[in-house]
Design a protein around this motif. Structure first.
Motif, PDB file in Angstrom:
ATOM      1  N   UNK A 162      24.162 -40.900 -27.295  1.00 15.26           N
ATOM      2  CA  UNK A 162      24.640 -40.946 -28.680  1.00 15.26           C
ATOM      3  C   UNK A 162      23.750 -40.100 -29.580  1.00 15.26           C
ATOM      4  N   UNK A 163      22.444 -40.108 -29.301  1.00 17.77           N
ATOM      5  CA  UNK A 163      21.517 -39.283 -30.067  1.00 17.77           C
ATOM      6  C   UNK A 163      21.784 -37.799 -29.892  1.00 17.77           C
ATOM      7  N   UNK A 164      22.145 -37.403 -28.678  1.00 14.62           N
ATOM      8  CA  UNK A 164      22.480 -36.001 -28.437  1.00 14.62           C
ATOM      9  C   UNK A 164      23.740 -35.602 -29.203  1.00 14.62           C
ATOM     10  N   UNK A 165      24.721 -36.489 -29.216  1.00 12.03           N
ATOM     11  CA  UNK A 165      25.947 -36.222 -29.972  1.00 12.03           C
ATOM     12  C   UNK A 165      25.632 -36.101 -31.459  1.00 12.03           C
ATOM     13  N   UNK A 166      24.799 -37.012 -31.988  1.00 14.18           N
ATOM     14  CA  UNK A 166      24.435 -36.962 -33.397  1.00 14.18           C
ATOM     15  C   UNK A 166      23.708 -35.658 -33.712  1.00 14.18           C
ATOM     16  N   UNK A 167      22.809 -35.239 -32.809  1.00 15.85           N
ATOM     17  CA  UNK A 167      22.094 -33.975 -33.009  1.00 15.85           C
ATOM     18  C   UNK A 167      23.086 -32.828 -33.128  1.00 15.85           C
ATOM     19  N   UNK A 168      24.079 -32.799 -32.237  1.00 11.81           N
ATOM     20  CA  UNK A 168      25.070 -31.725 -32.277  1.00 11.81           C
ATOM     21  C   UNK A 168      25.878 -31.755 -33.570  1.00 11.81           C
ATOM     22  N   UNK A 169      26.202 -32.954 -34.044  1.00  8.66           N
ATOM     23  CA  UNK A 169      26.973 -33.078 -35.279  1.00  8.66           C
ATOM     24  C   UNK A 169      26.172 -32.618 -36.487  1.00  8.66           C
ATOM     25  N   UNK A 170      24.876 -32.926 -36.503  1.00  9.42           N
ATOM     26  CA  UNK A 170      24.040 -32.606 -37.659  1.00  9.42           C
ATOM     27  C   UNK A 170      23.599 -31.147 -37.685  1.00  9.42           C
ATOM     28  N   UNK A 171      23.310 -30.596 -36.509  1.00  7.40           N
ATOM     29  CA  UNK A 171      22.710 -29.265 -36.444  1.00  7.40           C
ATOM     30  C   UNK A 171      23.678 -28.213 -35.920  1.00  7.40           C
ATOM     31  N   UNK A 172      24.630 -28.647 -35.107  1.00  9.37           N
ATOM     32  CA  UNK A 172      25.611 -27.704 -34.587  1.00  9.37           C
ATOM     33  C   UNK A 172      25.391 -27.313 -33.148  1.00  9.37           C
ATOM     34  N   UNK A 173      24.307 -27.796 -32.543  1.00  6.25           N
ATOM     35  CA  UNK A 173      24.033 -27.492 -31.144  1.00  6.25           C
ATOM     36  C   UNK A 173      23.128 -28.572 -30.579  1.00  6.25           C
ATOM     37  N   UNK A 174      22.970 -28.600 -29.278  1.00  9.14           N
ATOM     38  CA  UNK A 174      22.110 -29.582 -28.620  1.00  9.14           C
ATOM     39  C   UNK A 174      20.672 -29.091 -28.587  1.00  9.14           C
ATOM     40  N   UNK A 175      19.700 -30.002 -28.600  1.00 10.66           N
ATOM     41  CA  UNK A 175      18.314 -29.580 -28.423  1.00 10.66           C
ATOM     42  C   UNK A 175      18.121 -29.010 -27.017  1.00 10.66           C
ATOM     43  N   UNK A 176      17.090 -28.204 -26.874  1.00  9.68           N
ATOM     44  CA  UNK A 176      16.847 -27.574 -25.580  1.00  9.68           C
ATOM     45  C   UNK A 176      15.909 -28.414 -24.731  1.00  9.68           C
ATOM     46  N   UNK A 177      16.009 -28.216 -23.418  1.00 12.90           N
ATOM     47  CA  UNK A 177      15.108 -28.894 -22.482  1.00 12.90           C
ATOM     48  C   UNK A 177      14.005 -27.914 -22.081  1.00 12.90           C
ATOM     49  N   UNK A 178      12.783 -28.404 -22.044  1.00 12.34           N
ATOM     50  CA  UNK A 178      11.667 -27.599 -21.572  1.00 12.34           C
ATOM     51  C   UNK A 178      11.666 -27.615 -20.042  1.00 12.34           C
TER      52      UNK A 178
END
Length: 304
Positions: free
Chosen positions: A39-55
């Protein structure tokens, strides 16, 4: 998109898009917190427009909230994101806490998380604490007659204090909110909460429910509405004869006849054994003597 768990089992199956899977789910172990991560990943995409990256080296999500891509994201939303995308599932927000978050409730104004100004409410709490039982019951009846608009401030404050979102306020939640509103209170905050909590918790449930909160938080202005007072009076006046007798008080307050006989003379000005509307209005003015205890909460001194 998200991980899916078999009911009653942890780690039995992992299904979903890899980009949305929690760190533990990527290793083949799922728990309820894994869905919170998704759900946090979905919220990130909604707020910023893309998913955070994985190191690639650490296999951790990279979130630098100082970056320009987060400039339009409010402090409350950032705080919620960090809670949802906590790598350790044991430290991650659970679903209830996420739903109760200030940002989730829409209680963020102008990009700033609202902190409740408790000073007027604490003053009302002291008044409620020093009330006779009949006055507390009358305030509760009055609270039930107020409109949504009249209760808006109390409702918003209740939601802020109810940090776990269960619709009830514990002693710990009340103390924490007062401490935020009056930093430096320390021992006085604990003394204050211990002194008044049982008075606010009129049904003895060890938690303050919404109606109890509203009744205790009412300020004097709420008593000035003749219409609201008459509506509260009618809650007691069960037979509609224009007076409140001992049996009617007993049915509303669950007090014994002996207990009612003990306090009724304090309000029955003409001694006829019942309360008329004018006598009922005087109930709201009746406070018990203080204990002499004074606490200092921030810049506010309250005498109990």
């Amino acid at each position: 998109m998200s991980s899916r768990l078999t009911r009653g089992r942890s780690g039995s199956s992992v299904v979903g898009s890899a980009d949305y899977l929690a760190p533990e789910a990527r290793l083949g172990t799922c728990c309820p917190a894994s869905d919170v991560w998704s759900a946090g990943m979905v919220l990130h995409a909604l707020l910023v427009g893309f998913l955070p990256t994985w190191d690639a080296d650490s296999d951790k999500v990279v979130i630098d909230l100082r970056g320009p891509q987060y400039a339009s994201v409010s402090p409350g939303a950032k705080d919620l994101l960090l809670g949802l995308l906590e790598a350790d599932p044991h430290q991650r927000l659970d679903a209830a806490a996420a739903a109760a978050h200030t940002w989730s409730k829409g209680l963020e104004v102008g990009g700033c998380l609202m902190q409740p100004d408790m000073t007027p409410t604490l003053t009302s709490f002291v008044s409620f604490h020093r009330s006779a039982k009949l006055r507390r019951a009358a305030l509760t009846a009055l609270a039930m007659q107020l409109t949504s608009q009249q209760l808006q401030r109390s409702r918003e404050q209740f939601l802020l204090v109810d940090t776990d979102g269960n619709g009830r306020i514990s002693k710990e939640e009340l103390a924490r909110s007062i401490a935020l509103s009056a930093p430096g209170g320390g021992e006085d905050v604990r003394d204050f909460v211990e002194s008044i909590f049982d008075s606010l918790d009129t049904d003895g449930s060890q938690e303050i429910e919404y109606t109890e909160w509203v009744a205790a938080a009412l300020n004097e202005g709420a008593y000035q509405s003749e219409e609201a007072l008459r509506s509260a009076f009618r809650i007691f006046d069960l037979d509609g004869d224009g007076t409140i007798d001992c049996s009617e008080i007993g049915r509303v307050m669950k007090q014994t006849p002996e207990e009612i006989a003990g306090f009724l003379p304090d309000f029955d000005a003409n001694g006829d054994g019942v309360l008329d509307f004018e006598e009922f209005k005087k109930v709201f003015e009746h406070l018990l003597p203080g204990t002499g205890l004074t606490v200092t909460l921030g810049t506010t001194k309250l005498s109990l």
